[in-house]
Design an enzyme around this catalytic site. Structure first.
Site, short mmCIF file in Angstrom:
data_model
loop_
_atom_site.label_atom_id
_atom_site.label_comp_id
_atom_site.label_asym_id
_atom_site.label_seq_id
_atom_site.Cartn_x
_atom_site.Cartn_y
_atom_site.Cartn_z
N ASP A 103 -5.88 1.35 -8.70
CA ASP A 103 -4.50 0.88 -8.55
C ASP A 103 -4.46 -0.21 -7.47
OD1 ASP A 103 -1.71 0.60 -8.16
OD2 ASP A 103 -1.38 2.69 -8.68
N HIS A 105 -1.56 -1.88 -6.52
CA HIS A 105 -0.22 -2.07 -5.95
C HIS A 105 -0.26 -1.73 -4.46
CE1 HIS A 105 0.55 -1.54 -10.28
NE2 HIS A 105 1.59 -2.31 -10.07
N SER A 155 -3.64 6.37 -12.51
CA SER A 155 -4.38 6.54 -11.26
C SER A 155 -3.89 7.75 -10.45
CB SER A 155 -4.29 5.27 -10.40
OG SER A 155 -2.95 4.98 -10.06
#
Length: 214
Positions: A103, A105, A155
Site C-alpha cells: 500500500d 497511500h 493490504s
C-alpha cells in the site's frame, strides 16, 4: 462564547489555509492573548485533520497538504518554547508508524504521525509500503507502540499478519497495536487482536494516548 473562541476559529482557518506566514502570525496572536500552547496545538491538529479530509475529497491537492504540514511543524516548533519543560523533554511513548506493505497511500498516516509528535510521542515514521520485518525491528529497538495504516482491502491482511508475527517473536505482550485506514473498522481491529483503532487522525491520537496509559 467560550474563552478564546475567536482565537480558535482564527487558528483553525489559518491552518486550513496552509499559509505558513499567516499561520505563524495567528499563532503569535493567540499566544499574546494568553491561550495555552497545548490548546493551540490541539486546534492546529483539528485543522490539519480537516486538510486531510479535503485532500481525500479532492478539494485540496498534495502540494497543499505538504504546505499545511510544513506550516504546522513550524508553528509547533515556536510553541515548544512555551511548553512546560517536562512536557517538552519527556516523551509519552515511542511509536513506529507506517503504511503496510503493498500500500503506497501515505497522507493520512503522515498526518497522524505529525499529530502524535505534537501530542508528545517519539515517532518513528517508516513511510509507506513497509514490510513487516521493519516494524518488528523498530519494536526490538525500543518502540512500545505500533501504528499500521492500510487504505486498501487487499493490504489489510498485512495488519493481521504483523500481529501474528509479533506473537511468533514473543513481542506481542510488550507492544500496543493501533490500526487504521479507510477499510479498517473497530470490528476488524477486534477480529485481528489489535489494541486500538482510529477512525480519523484526531481519534487515532486520543486512542494512542489512552493506550500509552495502560
Amino acid at each position: 462564547m467560550s474563552e478564546f473562541e475567536t482565537e480558535k476559529k482564527e487558528l483553525f482557518d489559518a491552518m486550513v489555509a496552509y499559509n505558513k506566514a499567516n499561520l505563524l502570525a495567528t499563532v503569535d496572536k493567540a499566544r499574546s492573548a494568553g491561550m495555552d500552547p497545548l490548546a493551540i496545538i490541539e486546534v492546529l491538529g483539528t485543522g490539519m485533520t480537516e486538510v486531510g479530509v479535503r485532500f481525500e475529497r479532492g478539494k485540496l491537492f498534495l502540494p497543499h497538504v505538504l504546505s499545511a504540514a510544513d506550516a504546522m511543524t513550524a508553528a509547533v516548533k515556536v510553541l515548544e518554547a512555551d511548553l512546560p519543560k517536562e512536557a517538552a523533554s519527556s516523551k509519552i511513548a515511542s511509536v513506529v508508524m507506517g503504511t503496510v506493505e503493498g500500500d503506497v497511500h501515505d497522507i493520512g498516516k503522515s498526518i497522524v504521525s505529525t499529530l502524535l509528535q505534537c501530542a508528545g510521542f517519539d515517532v518513528h515514521d517508516l513511510g509507506r509500503d513497509v514490510p513487516i520485518p521493519k516494524f518488528i525491528n523498530e519494536i526490538k529497538n525500543g518502540c512500545t507502540m505500533i501504528g499500521m495504516s492500510s487504505l486498501m482491502t487487499t493490504s489489510m491482511v498485512v495488519q493481521r499478519d504483523a500481529i501474528e508475527k509479533l506473537k511468533e517473536e514473543g513481542l506481542r505482550d510488550s507492544v500496543k497495536v493501533l490500526v487504521g485506514g479507510a477499510p479498517a473498522t473497530q470490528a476488524w481491529a477486534d477480529k485481528i487482536g489489535a489494541d486500538g483503532y482510529g477512525e480519523n487522525a484526531n481519534d487515532a491520537v486520543q486512542v494512542a494516548l489512552a493506550l500509552a496509559k495502560k
